[in-house]
Design an enzyme around this catalytic site. Structure first.
Site, PDB file in Angstrom:
ATOM      1  N   SER A 128       0.966  -0.910   0.082  1.00  0.00           N
ATOM      2  CA  SER A 128      -0.061  -0.080   0.114  1.00  0.00           C
ATOM      3  C   SER A 128       0.822   1.326   0.039  1.00  0.00           C
ATOM      4  O   SER A 128       1.987   1.289   0.486  1.00  0.00           O
ATOM      5  CB  SER A 128      -1.019   0.152   1.279  1.00  0.00           C
ATOM      6  OG  SER A 128      -1.625   1.223   1.451  1.00  0.00           O
ATOM      7  N   LYS A 182      -4.301  -6.851   2.743  1.00  0.00           N
ATOM      8  CA  LYS A 182      -4.249  -5.811   2.246  1.00  0.00           C
ATOM      9  C   LYS A 182      -5.726  -5.070   1.682  1.00  0.00           C
ATOM     10  O   LYS A 182      -6.080  -4.241   1.657  1.00  0.00           O
ATOM     11  CB  LYS A 182      -3.329  -5.928   0.870  1.00  0.00           C
ATOM     12  CG  LYS A 182      -3.456  -4.877   0.008  1.00  0.00           C
ATOM     13  CD  LYS A 182      -2.949  -3.489   0.136  1.00  0.00           C
ATOM     14  CE  LYS A 182      -3.188  -2.113  -0.622  1.00  0.00           C
ATOM     15  NZ  LYS A 182      -3.756  -2.245  -2.273  1.00  0.00           N
ATOM     16  N   HIS A 185      -7.486  -3.571   4.516  1.00  0.00           N
ATOM     17  CA  HIS A 185      -6.851  -2.317   4.633  1.00  0.00           C
ATOM     18  C   HIS A 185      -7.710  -1.494   3.737  1.00  0.00           C
ATOM     19  O   HIS A 185      -7.894  -0.262   4.037  1.00  0.00           O
ATOM     20  CB  HIS A 185      -5.397  -2.265   4.222  1.00  0.00           C
ATOM     21  CG  HIS A 185      -4.986  -1.036   3.712  1.00  0.00           C
ATOM     22  ND1 HIS A 185      -5.127  -0.341   2.521  1.00  0.00           N
ATOM     23  CD2 HIS A 185      -3.836  -0.099   4.486  1.00  0.00           C
ATOM     24  CE1 HIS A 185      -4.438   0.833   2.566  1.00  0.00           C
ATOM     25  NE2 HIS A 185      -3.640   0.873   3.617  1.00  0.00           N
ATOM     26  N   ASN A 186      -7.613  -1.850   2.557  1.00  0.00           N
ATOM     27  CA  ASN A 186      -8.571  -0.938   1.534  1.00  0.00           C
ATOM     28  C   ASN A 186      -9.911  -0.724   1.845  1.00  0.00           C
ATOM     29  O   ASN A 186     -10.485   0.380   1.752  1.00  0.00           O
ATOM     30  CB  ASN A 186      -8.439  -1.575   0.181  1.00  0.00           C
ATOM     31  CG  ASN A 186      -7.140  -1.553  -0.592  1.00  0.00           C
ATOM     32  OD1 ASN A 186      -6.233  -1.343   0.093  1.00  0.00           O
ATOM     33  ND2 ASN A 186      -7.225  -1.230  -1.794  1.00  0.00           N
ATOM     34  N   GLU A 189      -9.919   1.660   4.152  1.00  0.00           N
ATOM     35  CA  GLU A 189      -9.684   2.994   3.583  1.00  0.00           C
ATOM     36  C   GLU A 189     -10.808   3.642   2.837  1.00  0.00           C
ATOM     37  O   GLU A 189     -11.213   4.762   2.838  1.00  0.00           O
ATOM     38  CB  GLU A 189      -8.568   2.450   2.418  1.00  0.00           C
ATOM     39  CG  GLU A 189      -8.091   3.808   1.504  1.00  0.00           C
ATOM     40  CD  GLU A 189      -7.296   3.379   0.369  1.00  0.00           C
ATOM     41  OE1 GLU A 189      -6.351   2.799   0.620  1.00  0.00           O
ATOM     42  OE2 GLU A 189      -7.569   3.851  -0.813  1.00  0.00           O
TER      43      GLU A 189
HETATM   44  P1  NDP Z   1      -0.669  -2.439 -14.655  1.00  0.00           P
HETATM   45  O1  NDP Z   1      -1.649  -2.931 -13.716  1.00  0.00           O
HETATM   46  O2  NDP Z   1      -1.437  -1.062 -15.604  1.00  0.00           O
HETATM   47  O3  NDP Z   1      -0.285  -3.557 -15.555  1.00  0.00           O
HETATM   48  C1  NDP Z   1       0.859  -3.154 -16.662  1.00  0.00           C
HETATM   49  C2  NDP Z   1       2.000  -4.165 -16.593  1.00  0.00           C
HETATM   50  O4  NDP Z   1       1.473  -5.509 -16.461  1.00  0.00           O
HETATM   51  C3  NDP Z   1       2.928  -3.906 -17.884  1.00  0.00           C
HETATM   52  O5  NDP Z   1       4.336  -4.067 -17.430  1.00  0.00           O
HETATM   53  C4  NDP Z   1       2.498  -4.873 -18.990  1.00  0.00           C
HETATM   54  O6  NDP Z   1       3.481  -5.283 -19.560  1.00  0.00           O
HETATM   55  C5  NDP Z   1       2.274  -6.050 -17.795  1.00  0.00           C
HETATM   56  N1  NDP Z   1       1.389  -7.105 -18.469  1.00  0.00           N
HETATM   57  C6  NDP Z   1      -0.119  -7.100 -18.705  1.00  0.00           C
HETATM   58  N2  NDP Z   1      -0.454  -8.063 -18.938  1.00  0.00           N
HETATM   59  C7  NDP Z   1       0.476  -9.048 -19.313  1.00  0.00           C
HETATM   60  C8  NDP Z   1       0.790 -10.341 -19.799  1.00  0.00           C
HETATM   61  N3  NDP Z   1      -0.347 -11.158 -20.102  1.00  0.00           N
HETATM   62  N4  NDP Z   1       2.038 -11.036 -19.655  1.00  0.00           N
HETATM   63  C9  NDP Z   1       2.895 -10.020 -19.341  1.00  0.00           C
HETATM   64  N5  NDP Z   1       3.010  -8.932 -18.756  1.00  0.00           N
HETATM   65  C10 NDP Z   1       1.801  -8.480 -18.851  1.00  0.00           C
HETATM   66  O7  NDP Z   1       0.571  -1.847 -13.991  1.00  0.00           O
HETATM   67  P2  NDP Z   1       0.996  -1.185 -12.402  1.00  0.00           P
HETATM   68  O8  NDP Z   1       2.318  -0.658 -12.265  1.00  0.00           O
HETATM   69  O9  NDP Z   1      -0.258   0.084 -12.542  1.00  0.00           O
HETATM   70  O10 NDP Z   1       0.190  -2.077 -11.425  1.00  0.00           O
HETATM   71  C11 NDP Z   1       0.989  -3.298 -11.179  1.00  0.00           C
HETATM   72  C12 NDP Z   1       0.021  -4.016  -9.996  1.00  0.00           C
HETATM   73  O11 NDP Z   1       0.117  -3.187  -8.726  1.00  0.00           O
HETATM   74  C13 NDP Z   1      -1.410  -4.116 -10.491  1.00  0.00           C
HETATM   75  O12 NDP Z   1      -1.759  -5.443  -9.500  1.00  0.00           O
HETATM   76  C14 NDP Z   1      -2.285  -3.022  -9.517  1.00  0.00           C
HETATM   77  O13 NDP Z   1      -3.432  -3.528  -9.097  1.00  0.00           O
HETATM   78  C15 NDP Z   1      -1.040  -2.758  -8.493  1.00  0.00           C
HETATM   79  N6  NDP Z   1      -1.343  -1.368  -7.996  1.00  0.00           N
HETATM   80  C16 NDP Z   1      -1.098  -1.494  -6.628  1.00  0.00           C
HETATM   81  C17 NDP Z   1      -0.994  -0.112  -6.171  1.00  0.00           C
HETATM   82  C18 NDP Z   1      -0.851   0.179  -4.799  1.00  0.00           C
HETATM   83  O14 NDP Z   1      -0.943   1.324  -4.380  1.00  0.00           O
HETATM   84  N7  NDP Z   1      -0.517  -0.712  -4.342  1.00  0.00           N
HETATM   85  C19 NDP Z   1      -1.246   1.110  -6.985  1.00  0.00           C
HETATM   86  C20 NDP Z   1      -1.324   0.927  -8.449  1.00  0.00           C
HETATM   87  C21 NDP Z   1      -1.410  -0.554  -8.797  1.00  0.00           C
HETATM   88  P3  NDP Z   1       3.680  -4.439 -20.910  1.00  0.00           P
HETATM   89  O15 NDP Z   1       4.140  -3.206 -20.713  1.00  0.00           O
HETATM   90  O16 NDP Z   1       4.322  -5.199 -22.084  1.00  0.00           O
HETATM   91  O17 NDP Z   1       2.311  -3.978 -21.488  1.00  0.00           O
END
Ligand code: NDP
Length: 478
Positions: A128, A182, A185-186, A189
């Site tokens: 988080s 987590k 937590h959300n 939130e």
């Molecule tokens: P995204 O959720 O937008 O995912 C994009 C990434 O996933 C890119 O690297 C993309 O690769 C890759 N991807 C998607 N599909 C595939 C696939 N089939 N095979 C391989 N790679 C794939 O990225 P975020 O950084 O925003 O989020 C990552 C995770 O973190 C998610 O689970 C999200 O929910 C979580 N998150 C958590 C937050 C927090 O506060 N804890 C805040 C934001 C997000 P490519 O570049 O090649 O398309």
């Protein structure tokens, strides 16, 4: 040179976690499905630490010291399964696959069980703090096997947020426990954000306090027992003036709250566990109603309000502050109670003091009162509900008169306060000697022979409602 950890998935979260690891002295192997993201990261930030560039998962795996640690930070859902499926054949017994995205805990349990069969560790990690936290120190909630934490924990603790030098990272429990914690937590939130919204609405609509003036009130509140990240940023939001119109920012934003789903997951899971997280549920529903713009437009014409012309109580701002404090505490109490139910259901040894401690910094719900919540669960004599901890029973008890005045005023004025009021109902339901559940038991026994228990005798009973209404001993069909 081999890397201590590999990161695959270098969108914003993965890139920031990789940079955080490198800044903390770890050698990080980088991989992304499309190589552009890897190269962009290296072009901008290669001076921050030691990175190894890889183009394929095989190269990533080959670049890692053993046991290998591979952090998967791809889009939650099917992409995680796709990446894990590609990784598994490349790994050896004892290697660790880490999913630090927002995965559902049930998926994590499934993946953990599948990888355990192959001698691999699968660790679901709740993270988080958003983008900023990922880069500078998030709150980290790892699950998975205890054994995997020995190899992984030191890295995660190093990159986590710190309070007085203590890391906001600790192993919370096996398989999906990290993602479950987590998720809750959300949920908290969501409720925390909604109660702040309700306080704003009351101050504006009942007391006529404009956003800029409210910002000062929230800043003041942030210096007391409500001190928290969400109160702090609310002051910033309320202070902000729209450059285009010169109006308060909150007056030009469409009042329909978005959601990505973790609040909904919390409520769905709570229903499965039979855990009464009413405030958290109301906060999810409140976002839902806010988004029903068409129905809201019709209702303004179609539905009567009959608001009463009530006097707003003297010292209303302080009343609202106390109602906010009490409602916020109920949200924490409900979330932590849900964790207790989940621990029983899934066999997790969740330590509520450690979990509250993890949330003290780095995460969205970080708040001064988490220090007291941590203290409430330390030691042998743990309260069955956070509200029963002597310090909180006293502080919430002291807020009750103000809380009732605020909810009563809101109801009279037609201002919806779903979390203020449902939290008060929860508090009163817990306190009440007799609940109308006895009537419900009677109804259930009458229409479905569901049976009931008596206050004055052991056993299970059924009344012959359709006959002479005599009572018979029955088999429990609850
Ligand atoms: P995204 O959720 O937008 O995912 C994009 C990434 O996933 C890119 O690297 C993309 O690769 C890759 N991807 C998607 N599909 C595939 C696939 N089939 N095979 C391989 N790679 C794939 O990225 P975020 O950084 O925003 O989020 C990552 C995770 O973190 C998610 O689970 C999200 O929910 C979580 N998150 C958590 C937050 C927090 O506060 N804890 C805040 C934001 C997000 P490519 O570049 O090649 O398309």
């Amino acid at each position: 040179m081999s890397a201590q950890i590999g990161v695959t998935g270098l969108a914003v979260m993965g890139a920031n976690l990789a940079r955080n690891l490198a800044r903390n002295g770890f050698t990080v192997a980088l991989h992304n499905r499309s190589v552009e993201k890897t190269d962009t990261l290296l072009a901008k930030h290669s001076d921050e630490g030691d990175f190894i560039r890889t183009e394929t998962l095989q190269e990533l795996v080959d670049s890692l010291e053993k046991p290998r640690r591979v952090l998967v930070m791809v889009k939650a859902g099917k992409p995680v399964d796709a990446v894990v499926d590609q990784l598994v054949p490349l790994l050896e017994e004892g290697d660790i696959v880490i999913d630090a995205g927002n995965s559902h805990y049930a998926d994590t349990r499934r993946r953990e069980a599948a990888l355990a069969q192959k001698g691999l560790h699968f660790v679901g990690v709740g993270v988080s703090g958003g983008e900023e936290g990922a880069l500078n120190g998030p709150s980290i909630m790892p699950g998975g096997s205890k054994e995997s934490y020995e190899a992984l924990g030191p890295l995660l603790e190093k990159i986590s947020a710190k309070v007085d030098g203590e890391p906001c990272c600790a192993w919370v429990g096996t398989d999906g426990a990290g993602h479950f914690v987590k998720m809750v937590h959300n949920g908290i939130e969501y409720a925390d954000m909604q109660v702040i919204g309700e306080a704003y609405d009351l101050l504006r609509s009942a007391a006529g306090i404009e956003p800029a003036e409210q910002a000062a009130i929230f800043e003041e509140w942030n210096r007391g027992e409500l001190s928290s990240f969400l109160i702090e940023i609310t002051a910033e939001v309320l202070k902000h003036v729209d450059a285009r119109t010169g109006k308060p920012f909150v007056d030009v934003v469409v009042d329909a709250a978005g959601q990505k789903g973790t609040g909904r997951w919390t409520v769905q899971s709570a229903l499965d566990l039979g855990s009464p997280v009413s405030g958290i549920a109301e906060s999810v529903f409140a976002r839902g109603i806010s988004s029903q713009k068409d129905q809201r437009a019709i209702a303004q014409e179609a539905l009567a309000g009959h608001e009463a012309a009530v006097e707003v109580p003297a010292d209303f701002v302080e009343d609202v502050r106390q109602a906010l404090y009490a409602s916020k505490l109920v949200s924490y109490a409900q979330g932590l109670d849900m964790l207790t139910s989940a621990a029983k259901e899934y066999g997790w040894d969740l330590k509520l003091d450690e979990i509250a401690s993890l949330w003290r910094a780095g995460c969205i719900i970080r708040a001064a009162l988490l220090k007291d919540i941590t203290a409430a669960y330390k030691g042998e004599d743990k309260p069955a509900n956070l509200l029963f901890a002597p310090a909180f029973a006293e502080s919430v008890g002291a807020a009750v008169p103000a809380w009732r005045r605020v909810v009563a005023t809101a109801v009279q004025l037609g201002i919806p306060v779903p979390v203020f009021s449902s939290s008060l109902a929860y508090y009163d339901s817990l306190r009440r000697k007799r609940l109308p559940a006895a009537v419900i038991q009677g109804q259930r026994d009458l229409f479905g022979a569901h049976t009931y228990q008596r206050v004055d005798a052991e056993g299970t009973f059924h009344t012959l409602w359709g006959e002479d209404r005599s009572e018979i001993a029955a088999v429990d069909t609850h």
